[in-house]
Every structure is written in structure tokens, then in C-alpha cells.
Design a protein around this motif. Structure first.
Motif, PDB file in Angstrom:
ATOM      1  N   ALA A   1      -2.642  -6.887 -19.831  1.00 34.85           N
ATOM      2  CA  ALA A   1      -3.258  -7.942 -19.033  1.00 34.85           C
ATOM      3  C   ALA A   1      -4.490  -7.384 -18.330  1.00 34.85           C
ATOM      4  N   MET A   2      -5.373  -8.286 -17.945  1.00 32.63           N
ATOM      5  CA  MET A   2      -6.577  -7.902 -17.213  1.00 32.63           C
ATOM      6  C   MET A   2      -6.722  -8.819 -16.009  1.00 32.63           C
ATOM      7  N   LEU A   3      -7.019  -8.201 -14.874  1.00 39.63           N
ATOM      8  CA  LEU A   3      -7.277  -8.999 -13.681  1.00 39.63           C
ATOM      9  C   LEU A   3      -8.680  -8.714 -13.188  1.00 39.63           C
ATOM     10  N   LEU A   4      -9.205  -9.671 -12.467  1.00 37.22           N
ATOM     11  CA  LEU A   4     -10.499  -9.559 -11.812  1.00 37.22           C
ATOM     12  C   LEU A   4     -10.256  -9.619 -10.317  1.00 37.22           C
ATOM     13  N   ASN A   5     -10.816  -8.662  -9.578  1.00 37.28           N
ATOM     14  CA  ASN A   5     -10.802  -8.709  -8.122  1.00 37.28           C
ATOM     15  C   ASN A   5     -12.233  -8.892  -7.644  1.00 37.28           C
ATOM     16  N   ILE A   6     -12.436  -9.905  -6.845  1.00 38.49           N
ATOM     17  CA  ILE A   6     -13.720 -10.132  -6.183  1.00 38.49           C
ATOM     18  C   ILE A   6     -13.456  -9.861  -4.703  1.00 38.49           C
ATOM     19  N   ALA A   7     -13.878  -8.693  -4.254  1.00 39.70           N
ATOM     20  CA  ALA A   7     -13.574  -8.231  -2.907  1.00 39.70           C
ATOM     21  C   ALA A   7     -14.729  -8.517  -1.956  1.00 39.70           C
ATOM     22  N   ASN A   8     -14.401  -8.696  -0.694  1.00 38.54           N
ATOM     23  CA  ASN A   8     -15.437  -9.013   0.291  1.00 38.54           C
ATOM     24  C   ASN A   8     -16.198  -7.787   0.774  1.00 38.54           C
ATOM     25  N   ILE A   9     -15.663  -6.585   0.542  1.00 34.78           N
ATOM     26  CA  ILE A   9     -16.363  -5.350   0.908  1.00 34.78           C
ATOM     27  C   ILE A   9     -16.287  -4.383  -0.267  1.00 34.78           C
ATOM     28  N   GLN A  10     -17.146  -3.382  -0.258  1.00 36.55           N
ATOM     29  CA  GLN A  10     -17.084  -2.352  -1.284  1.00 36.55           C
ATOM     30  C   GLN A  10     -15.861  -1.471  -1.074  1.00 36.55           C
ATOM     31  N   HIS A  11     -15.382  -0.908  -2.175  1.00 36.94           N
ATOM     32  CA  HIS A  11     -14.223  -0.020  -2.121  1.00 36.94           C
ATOM     33  C   HIS A  11     -14.486   1.143  -1.168  1.00 36.94           C
ATOM     34  N   ASN A  12     -13.513   1.396  -0.304  1.00 33.28           N
ATOM     35  CA  ASN A  12     -13.561   2.508   0.622  1.00 33.28           C
ATOM     36  C   ASN A  12     -12.130   3.035   0.742  1.00 33.28           C
ATOM     37  N   PRO A  13     -11.826   4.178   0.162  1.00 35.52           N
ATOM     38  CA  PRO A  13     -10.445   4.673   0.188  1.00 35.52           C
ATOM     39  C   PRO A  13      -9.910   4.930   1.596  1.00 35.52           C
ATOM     40  N   LEU A  14     -10.784   5.024   2.584  1.00 33.92           N
ATOM     41  CA  LEU A  14     -10.336   5.278   3.953  1.00 33.92           C
ATOM     42  C   LEU A  14      -9.773   4.034   4.637  1.00 33.92           C
ATOM     43  N   GLU A  15     -10.018   2.841   4.069  1.00 35.10           N
ATOM     44  CA  GLU A  15      -9.499   1.623   4.706  1.00 35.10           C
ATOM     45  C   GLU A  15      -8.238   1.115   4.013  1.00 35.10           C
ATOM     46  N   MET A  16      -7.667   1.930   3.137  1.00 35.71           N
ATOM     47  CA  MET A  16      -6.535   1.510   2.325  1.00 35.71           C
ATOM     48  C   MET A  16      -5.338   2.421   2.579  1.00 35.71           C
ATOM     49  N   ASP A  17      -4.147   1.814   2.566  1.00 37.99           N
ATOM     50  CA  ASP A  17      -2.897   2.560   2.675  1.00 37.99           C
ATOM     51  C   ASP A  17      -2.122   2.390   1.372  1.00 37.99           C
ATOM     52  N   ARG A  18      -1.363   3.426   1.004  1.00 34.06           N
ATOM     53  CA  ARG A  18      -0.518   3.360  -0.196  1.00 34.06           C
ATOM     54  C   ARG A  18       0.903   3.795   0.164  1.00 34.06           C
ATOM     55  N   LYS A  19       1.857   3.239  -0.585  1.00 29.30           N
ATOM     56  CA  LYS A  19       3.253   3.656  -0.501  1.00 29.30           C
ATOM     57  C   LYS A  19       3.793   3.747  -1.920  1.00 29.30           C
ATOM     58  N   PRO A  20       4.740   4.668  -2.170  1.00 30.82           N
ATOM     59  CA  PRO A  20       5.396   4.689  -3.472  1.00 30.82           C
ATOM     60  C   PRO A  20       6.177   3.395  -3.703  1.00 30.82           C
ATOM     61  N   VAL A  21       6.353   3.036  -4.951  1.00 34.96           N
ATOM     62  CA  VAL A  21       7.006   1.775  -5.304  1.00 34.96           C
ATOM     63  C   VAL A  21       8.388   1.643  -4.659  1.00 34.96           C
ATOM     64  N   ALA A  22       9.125   2.737  -4.510  1.00 35.84           N
ATOM     65  CA  ALA A  22      10.476   2.673  -3.952  1.00 35.84           C
ATOM     66  C   ALA A  22      10.504   2.481  -2.437  1.00 35.84           C
ATOM     67  N   ASP A  23       9.375   2.658  -1.761  1.00 31.84           N
ATOM     68  CA  ASP A  23       9.346   2.560  -0.298  1.00 31.84           C
ATOM     69  C   ASP A  23       9.465   1.137   0.237  1.00 31.84           C
ATOM     70  N   ILE A  24       9.140   0.151  -0.561  1.00 36.96           N
ATOM     71  CA  ILE A  24       9.316  -1.254  -0.170  1.00 36.96           C
ATOM     72  C   ILE A  24      10.327  -1.843  -1.132  1.00 36.96           C
ATOM     73  N   PRO A  25      11.493  -2.240  -0.639  1.00 32.07           N
ATOM     74  CA  PRO A  25      12.586  -2.649  -1.518  1.00 32.07           C
ATOM     75  C   PRO A  25      12.346  -4.009  -2.190  1.00 32.07           C
ATOM     76  N   TYR A  26      11.925  -3.956  -3.432  1.00 35.41           N
ATOM     77  CA  TYR A  26      11.723  -5.164  -4.231  1.00 35.41           C
ATOM     78  C   TYR A  26      12.235  -4.879  -5.628  1.00 35.41           C
ATOM     79  N   ASN A  27      12.973  -5.806  -6.204  1.00 31.59           N
ATOM     80  CA  ASN A  27      13.512  -5.634  -7.546  1.00 31.59           C
ATOM     81  C   ASN A  27      12.493  -6.131  -8.569  1.00 31.59           C
ATOM     82  N   TRP A  28      11.836  -5.226  -9.266  1.00 30.68           N
ATOM     83  CA  TRP A  28      10.803  -5.574 -10.233  1.00 30.68           C
ATOM     84  C   TRP A  28      11.373  -6.003 -11.582  1.00 30.68           C
ATOM     85  N   ASN A  29      12.695  -5.944 -11.768  1.00 33.10           N
ATOM     86  CA  ASN A  29      13.290  -6.313 -13.057  1.00 33.10           C
ATOM     87  C   ASN A  29      13.319  -7.800 -13.292  1.00 33.10           C
TER      88      ASN A  29
END
Length: 144
Positions: free
Chosen positions: A116-144
Motif C-alpha cells: 500500500a502507499m499513503l500520502l501525508n500532507i503535513a503542515n510543517i517540515q519534518h523535524n525529528p526533534l518534535e516527534m516521539d516514538r514508542k515500540p509497538v508493544a508499549d501501547i496495548p493494541y491487538n493488530w491481528n
């Protein structure tokens, strides 16, 4: 219950001889909050890319190829939808724009048997300092 601030906006597909025109966003549309950059991202079938939260960026996501399940999680303390997950599946058959405001966690998964392909039209340019990440297991959601 829907997550506070999350928008799913029907988007036009105009059929023409030889191929269709797929609208994305106009500055007069609900959810538009400026332009910083636009990019495409691909996802393989059944793959999961999660979790990411932007502190400043508003995402405007569309899926012109394949099918993608987006899962948004709200952990904002003062939000009326705190603790809620919302799932939205986008594809050419369900052609809508998903607008995700800052401070919401988002993950996504390829659905079906094609890339699949998605398009993101963002309001600001990418800046890794304004983003947070968590591993998939850190937020309990069943992806199955």
C-alpha cells in the motif's frame, strides 16, 4: 466514541477517460493548517509501523494505493477522549482524508495482499526533534 480533534473527511474522486483524479486537500478544507511538506510512504501487507506522536505536526493522510488500517490512540490528560483508540481503514474504495492533530499516537498496518502507499500532507517540515516514538508493544493494541 471518536477521538477529540481527529477528522475523517470524504475526498473527491473524479472519473475521467484514461484515469481518475484523486483530490487530496485544499487550503479551504476542514483540517488544513498550513503546508510544510508532502511525502509518500509504502507499507507491505500485514506489516505494522507503530507508534509515533508529533508534538507540532498535523498529518493529513490519504491512501491512493492498497489498503491501510490507521490506529490512533489518545493519551492526552485533559482530552474528552483520553484512553480511547480509534481505527480508520483507508483505501481507494474508502477514499477519505484522515487528519491527525498533534499529540495523538498513531500506528498503521498494511491490509490485504498488496503493498500500500499513503500520502501525508503535513503542515510543517519534518523535524525529528518534535516527534516521539514508542515500540509497538508499549501501547496495548491487538493488530491481528
Amino acid at each position: 466514541m471518536n477521538i477529540e480533534g481527529l477528522l475523517t473527511v470524504p475526498t473527491k474522486i473524479i472519473s475521467t477517460i484514461g484515469g481518475d483524479v484523486l483530490h487530496a486537500i485544499k487550503k479551504s478544507d476542514q483540517g488544513y493548517s498550513g503546508f510544510g511538506e508532502a511525502y509518500f510512504s509504502t507499507i507491505e501487507p500485514h506489516a505494522v509501523k507503530a507508534w509515533k506522536r508529533h508534538r507540532e505536526m498535523t498529518l493529513n493522510l490519504l491512501v491512493p494505493v492498497g489498503e491501510v488500517r490507521f490506529v490512533v490512540y489518545d493519551d492526552r490528560l485533559h482530552s474528552s477522549s483520553n484512553g480511547i483508540f480509534q481505527q480508520v481503514i483507508l483505501s481507494l474504495d474508502n477514499y477519505k482524508r484522515l487528519t491527525i492533530p498533534p499529540m495523538l499516537w498513531v500506528g498503521f498496518q498494511g491490509v490485504g495482499e498488496e503493498r500500500a502507499m499513503l500520502l501525508n500532507i503535513a503542515n510543517i517540515q519534518h523535524n525529528p526533534l518534535e516527534m516521539d516514538r514508542k515500540p509497538v508493544a508499549d501501547i496495548p493494541y491487538n493488530w491481528n
